[in-house]
Design a protein around this motif. Structure first.
Motif, PDB file in Angstrom:
ATOM      1  N   ARG A  69       8.664 -11.061   1.649  1.00 18.65           N
ATOM      2  CA  ARG A  69       9.331  -9.909   2.492  1.00 18.65           C
ATOM      3  C   ARG A  69       9.892  -9.622   2.733  1.00 18.65           C
ATOM      4  O   ARG A  69      10.790  -8.765   2.424  1.00 18.65           O
ATOM      5  N   ALA A  70      10.348 -10.346   4.054  1.00  9.72           N
ATOM      6  CA  ALA A  70      11.800 -10.121   4.815  1.00  9.72           C
ATOM      7  C   ALA A  70      12.806 -10.922   3.726  1.00  9.72           C
ATOM      8  O   ALA A  70      14.297  -9.997   3.904  1.00  9.72           O
ATOM      9  N   VAL A  71      12.548 -11.540   2.951  1.00  6.76           N
ATOM     10  CA  VAL A  71      13.687 -12.280   1.466  1.00  6.76           C
ATOM     11  C   VAL A  71      14.106 -11.064   1.107  1.00  6.76           C
ATOM     12  O   VAL A  71      15.293 -11.222   0.894  1.00  6.76           O
ATOM     13  N   CYS A  83      25.503  -3.179   0.542  1.00  7.53           N
ATOM     14  CA  CYS A  83      26.271  -3.499   1.008  1.00  7.53           C
ATOM     15  C   CYS A  83      27.354  -4.227   0.870  1.00  7.53           C
ATOM     16  O   CYS A  83      29.172  -4.767   1.147  1.00  7.53           O
ATOM     17  N   GLY A  84      26.910  -3.904  -0.604  1.00 10.39           N
ATOM     18  CA  GLY A  84      28.146  -4.548  -1.710  1.00 10.39           C
ATOM     19  C   GLY A  84      28.122  -6.071  -1.675  1.00 10.39           C
ATOM     20  O   GLY A  84      29.310  -6.981  -2.816  1.00 10.39           O
ATOM     21  N   ASP A  85      27.695  -7.199  -1.305  1.00 14.29           N
ATOM     22  CA  ASP A  85      27.885  -8.610  -1.379  1.00 14.29           C
ATOM     23  C   ASP A  85      26.938  -9.084  -2.366  1.00 14.29           C
ATOM     24  O   ASP A  85      25.513  -9.505  -2.304  1.00 14.29           O
ATOM     25  N   HIS A  86      27.332  -8.854  -3.873  1.00 14.71           N
ATOM     26  CA  HIS A  86      26.702  -8.931  -4.827  1.00 14.71           C
ATOM     27  C   HIS A  86      26.365 -10.656  -5.031  1.00 14.71           C
ATOM     28  O   HIS A  86      25.224 -10.807  -5.624  1.00 14.71           O
ATOM     29  N   LYS A  87      26.679 -11.254  -4.591  1.00 12.04           N
ATOM     30  CA  LYS A  87      26.857 -12.630  -4.692  1.00 12.04           C
ATOM     31  C   LYS A  87      25.898 -13.383  -3.854  1.00 12.04           C
ATOM     32  O   LYS A  87      25.185 -13.706  -4.492  1.00 12.04           O
ATOM     33  N   GLU A  88      25.780 -12.810  -2.988  1.00 16.29           N
ATOM     34  CA  GLU A  88      24.617 -13.491  -1.739  1.00 16.29           C
ATOM     35  C   GLU A  88      23.248 -12.175  -1.993  1.00 16.29           C
ATOM     36  O   GLU A  88      22.362 -12.759  -2.018  1.00 16.29           O
ATOM     37  N   ALA A  89      23.467 -11.188  -2.789  1.00 18.98           N
ATOM     38  CA  ALA A  89      21.376 -10.794  -3.030  1.00 18.98           C
ATOM     39  C   ALA A  89      21.545 -10.920  -4.524  1.00 18.98           C
ATOM     40  O   ALA A  89      20.705 -11.975  -4.069  1.00 18.98           O
ATOM     41  N   ARG A  90      22.753 -12.216  -5.402  1.00 23.74           N
ATOM     42  CA  ARG A  90      21.976 -12.296  -6.436  1.00 23.74           C
ATOM     43  C   ARG A  90      21.783 -13.857  -6.404  1.00 23.74           C
ATOM     44  O   ARG A  90      20.436 -14.346  -6.952  1.00 23.74           O
ATOM     45  N   SER A  91      21.564 -14.880  -5.513  1.00 25.99           N
ATOM     46  CA  SER A  91      21.706 -15.942  -4.580  1.00 25.99           C
ATOM     47  C   SER A  91      20.280 -15.616  -4.220  1.00 25.99           C
ATOM     48  O   SER A  91      19.249 -16.390  -4.065  1.00 25.99           O
ATOM     49  N   LEU A  92      19.367 -14.380  -3.232  1.00 28.67           N
ATOM     50  CA  LEU A  92      18.494 -14.155  -2.700  1.00 28.67           C
ATOM     51  C   LEU A  92      17.252 -13.907  -3.427  1.00 28.67           C
ATOM     52  O   LEU A  92      15.925 -14.169  -3.773  1.00 28.67           O
ATOM     53  N   TYR A  93      18.101 -12.924  -4.380  1.00 31.52           N
ATOM     54  CA  TYR A  93      17.344 -12.627  -5.673  1.00 31.52           C
ATOM     55  C   TYR A  93      16.592 -13.923  -6.579  1.00 31.52           C
ATOM     56  O   TYR A  93      15.269 -14.251  -6.993  1.00 31.52           O
ATOM     57  N   ILE A  94      17.284 -14.686  -6.870  1.00 31.05           N
ATOM     58  CA  ILE A  94      16.627 -15.860  -7.949  1.00 31.05           C
ATOM     59  C   ILE A  94      15.881 -16.753  -7.248  1.00 31.05           C
ATOM     60  O   ILE A  94      15.098 -17.311  -7.491  1.00 31.05           O
ATOM     61  N   SER A  95      15.982 -16.951  -5.934  1.00 27.29           N
ATOM     62  CA  SER A  95      15.283 -17.862  -5.077  1.00 27.29           C
ATOM     63  C   SER A  95      14.106 -17.073  -4.819  1.00 27.29           C
ATOM     64  O   SER A  95      12.804 -17.925  -5.044  1.00 27.29           O
ATOM     65  N   LEU A 113      12.885 -15.021  -7.292  1.00 30.03           N
ATOM     66  CA  LEU A 113      12.508 -14.985  -8.581  1.00 30.03           C
ATOM     67  C   LEU A 113      11.204 -16.320  -8.964  1.00 30.03           C
ATOM     68  O   LEU A 113      10.514 -16.728  -9.234  1.00 30.03           O
ATOM     69  N   GLU A 114      12.279 -16.900  -8.228  1.00 30.10           N
ATOM     70  CA  GLU A 114      11.868 -19.036  -7.848  1.00 30.10           C
ATOM     71  C   GLU A 114       9.657 -18.766  -7.587  1.00 30.10           C
ATOM     72  O   GLU A 114       9.086 -19.708  -8.100  1.00 30.10           O
ATOM     73  N   SER A 115      10.390 -18.774  -6.139  1.00 32.31           N
ATOM     74  CA  SER A 115       9.205 -18.260  -5.391  1.00 32.31           C
ATOM     75  C   SER A 115       7.433 -17.558  -5.170  1.00 32.31           C
ATOM     76  O   SER A 115       6.959 -17.985  -6.119  1.00 32.31           O
ATOM     77  N   LEU A 116       8.092 -16.468  -6.309  1.00 30.15           N
ATOM     78  CA  LEU A 116       6.783 -15.621  -6.619  1.00 30.15           C
ATOM     79  C   LEU A 116       7.623 -14.812  -8.271  1.00 30.15           C
ATOM     80  O   LEU A 116       8.185 -13.592  -8.307  1.00 30.15           O
ATOM     81  N   PRO A 117       7.250 -15.394  -9.395  1.00 28.08           N
ATOM     82  CA  PRO A 117       7.731 -15.040 -10.866  1.00 28.08           C
ATOM     83  C   PRO A 117       7.049 -14.161 -10.785  1.00 28.08           C
ATOM     84  O   PRO A 117       7.464 -13.209 -11.741  1.00 28.08           O
ATOM     85  N   ASN A 118       5.504 -13.519 -10.632  1.00 29.78           N
ATOM     86  CA  ASN A 118       4.900 -12.546 -10.630  1.00 29.78           C
ATOM     87  C   ASN A 118       5.747 -11.713 -10.553  1.00 29.78           C
ATOM     88  O   ASN A 118       3.848 -10.034 -10.522  1.00 29.78           O
ATOM     89  N   HIS A 119       6.467 -11.512  -9.307  1.00 32.56           N
ATOM     90  CA  HIS A 119       5.787 -10.141  -8.461  1.00 32.56           C
ATOM     91  C   HIS A 119       6.872  -9.431  -9.432  1.00 32.56           C
ATOM     92  O   HIS A 119       7.612  -9.227  -9.453  1.00 32.56           O
ATOM     93  N   PRO A 120       6.824  -7.785  -9.428  1.00 32.64           N
ATOM     94  CA  PRO A 120       7.401  -6.439 -10.044  1.00 32.64           C
ATOM     95  C   PRO A 120       8.224  -6.689  -9.746  1.00 32.64           C
ATOM     96  O   PRO A 120       9.461  -5.912 -10.003  1.00 32.64           O
ATOM     97  N   VAL A 121       8.672  -6.021  -7.967  1.00 32.01           N
ATOM     98  CA  VAL A 121       9.032  -5.903  -7.715  1.00 32.01           C
ATOM     99  C   VAL A 121      10.380  -6.824  -7.667  1.00 32.01           C
ATOM    100  O   VAL A 121      11.566  -6.203  -8.127  1.00 32.01           O
ATOM    101  N   ILE A 122      10.017  -7.818  -7.360  1.00 36.43           N
ATOM    102  CA  ILE A 122      11.089  -8.917  -7.163  1.00 36.43           C
ATOM    103  C   ILE A 122      12.235  -8.988  -9.044  1.00 36.43           C
ATOM    104  O   ILE A 122      13.310  -8.610  -8.903  1.00 36.43           O
TER     105      ILE A 122
END
Length: 518
Positions: free
Chosen positions: A70-72, A82-94, A96-105
């Motif tokens: 949840r913190a991630v 904050c407009g740091d989309h490279k970091e956001a994209r990296s975190l979202y991808i990780s 999604l790999e950990s919680l592939p069926n989480h609807p909010v993610i």
């Protein structure tokens, strides 16, 4: 939420931010190892723009419970905001790999790509298609179109689904359309999945069959929609916060449509149409959508809030210099936007720039943004970063701005409407994404296509020429509101009739078809 957190929230809602921050610090200091407290306080800090303090809470929560993601999720959202989309994209991808069926993610991954200027169109539609496949699998597989009820001689039963029937961009745009529906031709249902109830909620609930469905899961909500015998179900959220788009994968209505609250393809092949217009969706836009595109004469219409202030003379008359401005979400402030805006400031002598969003409550973030402008040679004394305020006060602050600068590729929607209504011209640069073409549509509808740029150089040229033409600025200041009032852009009844016509024609076409899976 416990009593101390409720008190902190009350401080923030009353703009008593010093007391708010002090109490948040007190709460976390008293419970430094309480995961729930850290997540709750971090979320509260983030919602009022204190992104640095929120990040500290979430990092502390991640250290305490590294397997609790949840913190991630919250850290990814902060990076996006904050407009740091490279970091956001990296975190979202990780995530999604950990919680592939989480609807909010799942939905955050899709919507975040719309803000990211570095993601090509083909990647965005691929992500949406992947979400569509996932949502259908979650709903137990492909479903045939439900049976259609004969339409001739009765009102069409239309259901709108949203978490934003409140003082939110969607609620403000849709409330008058729902009221304007002709009951002879349309029976309106509103399925409200949100938790906020205010004057907009009351306005919507007073003119339709209003269903509070926030507590219902997807299966129960789909069953309710079937019981209401909805003919056309309209999603107003897409993948944005509070979305119930996963419920659409249960296919509860024979015709389903995407409109208003989202700005790209949903990725769900069951959707029979997305409602746009020729400016949002010029020829060739079809390749970026799973849904067939229906082009209305306009995508939406605008009605000002009741407390809209009067227009005041241009700021340059009082200040002696031009002031540019943008009250858009800082998630839209990417490197290309800041580079162009700094270039404009350097070209217009003594000009200033006012930026306003809740994240400018945060001093560390403010310093980061100021540093980006100083790195482009613009003194921080020329940049005015303002935090949030009550809506009426924010609208009055348009009196401090001569020219609004639209970000890209995610442009303003309601923000652009309000700037124009307050007499402030908006310069915009449309690109291939529908979300980059919102202000373009508004400007064409009120006869100001000259403010629509072809590229970066054209954007800069328009800004410089307009800044030098003080007579034109005075003219626009005094006439923009009237332009909007007399244009089709402000004709709610006319727009609603076109909407009804399009929905009934769509239903008639589907009714004449077969029960294939599309």
């Amino acid at each position: 939420m416990d009593a101390l957190l409720q008190t902190a929230q009350a401080h923030a809602q009353a703009a008593r931010f010093t007391e708010f921050l002090a109490l948040c610090t007190e709460i976390t200091a008293g419970r430094p190892n309480d995961l729930t407290t850290l997540l709750d306080v971090g979320a509260l800090l983030s919602s009022f723009g204190f992104v640095s303090s929120a990040r500290e809470c979430f990092e502390q929560a991640r250290a305490i419970a590294p397997r609790d993601l949840r913190a991630v999720v919250n850290l990814a959202n902060l990076s996006r905001d904050c407009g740091d989309h490279k970091e956001a994209r990296s975190l979202y991808i990780s995530l999604l790999e950990s919680l592939p069926n989480h609807p909010v993610i799942q939905r955050n991954v899709v919507v975040s790509l719309e803000y990211d200027p570095d993601v090509p169109d083909e990647d965005r539609i691929a992500a949406a298609r992947a979400w569509g496949d996932w949502s259908i699998a979650q709903a137990a597989g492909l479903r045939k179109r439900p049976p259609r009820q004969p339409y001739q001689g009765r009102p069409l039963r239309v259901g709108y689904v949203s978490a934003d029937f409140c003082q939110h961009t969607v609620g403000l745009f849709v409330k008058d359309v729902i009221k304007a529906h002709d009951p002879v031709h349309v029976n309106v249902f509103a399925y409200s999945a949100g938790h906020i109830k205010d004057w907009v909620t009351e306005a919507v609930s007073a003119c339709c069959r209003f269903r509070n469905v926030a507590a219902l899961d997807d299966t129960a909500l789909a069953d309710l929609i079937r019981a209401d015998k909805i003919d056309v179900l309209v999603d107003l959220s897409g993948h944005t916060s509070g979305s119930r788009l996963t419920m659409f994968a249960h296919r509860p209505a024979p015709v389903m449509v995407s409109w208003l609250g989202y700005f790209a393809t949903t990725g769900l092949p069951y959707m029979d149409a997305v409602l746009l217009d020729e400016w949002h969706a010029p020829a060739g836009t079809e390749k970026n959508f799973v849904e067939p595109i229906i082009r209305l004469p306009q995508r939406l219409c605008y009605t000002p809030v009741p407390w809209m202030p009067e227009v005041v003379p241009g700021a340059f008359i009082r200040n002696g210099h031009i002031t540019f401005g943008s009250f858009n979400n800082t998630a839209k402030l990417n490197a290309g936007v800041i580079d162009l805006w700094a270039r404009i400031l350097s070209s217009v002598a003594n000009s200033r720039l006012v930026l306003k969003w809740r994240t400018f409550n945060d001093e560390l973030y403010k310093q980061e943004v100021l540093a980006k402008f100083t790195n482009h040679g613009v003194s921080e004394s020329r940049i005015d970063l303002r935090g949030p305020s009550f809506h009426v006060d924010m609208l009055e602050e348009y009196g401090d701005i001569d020219i609004a600068l639209d970000p890209f590729p995610f442009t303003g929607g309601l923000t652009s409407c309000e700037a124009l209504w307050m007499g402030v011209p908006v310069i915009t640069w449309p690109q291939s994404r529908v979300v980059s073409r919102q202000t373009t549509a508004f400007l064409h509808q009120i006869g100001l296509s000259g403010l629509v740029a072809k590229d970066v150089d054209d954007y800069s040229r328009i800004a410089l020429e307009l800044a030098e033409d003080r007579a034109q600025l005075k003219h626009l200041r005094s006439t923009l509101r009237q332009r909007m009032q007399v244009s089709r852009f402000g004709d709610v009844d006319g727009f609603t009739r076109e909407l009804e016509k399009s929905l009934s024609e769509l239903y008639t076409r589907v009714e004449a078809g077969t029960d294939e899976v599309r």
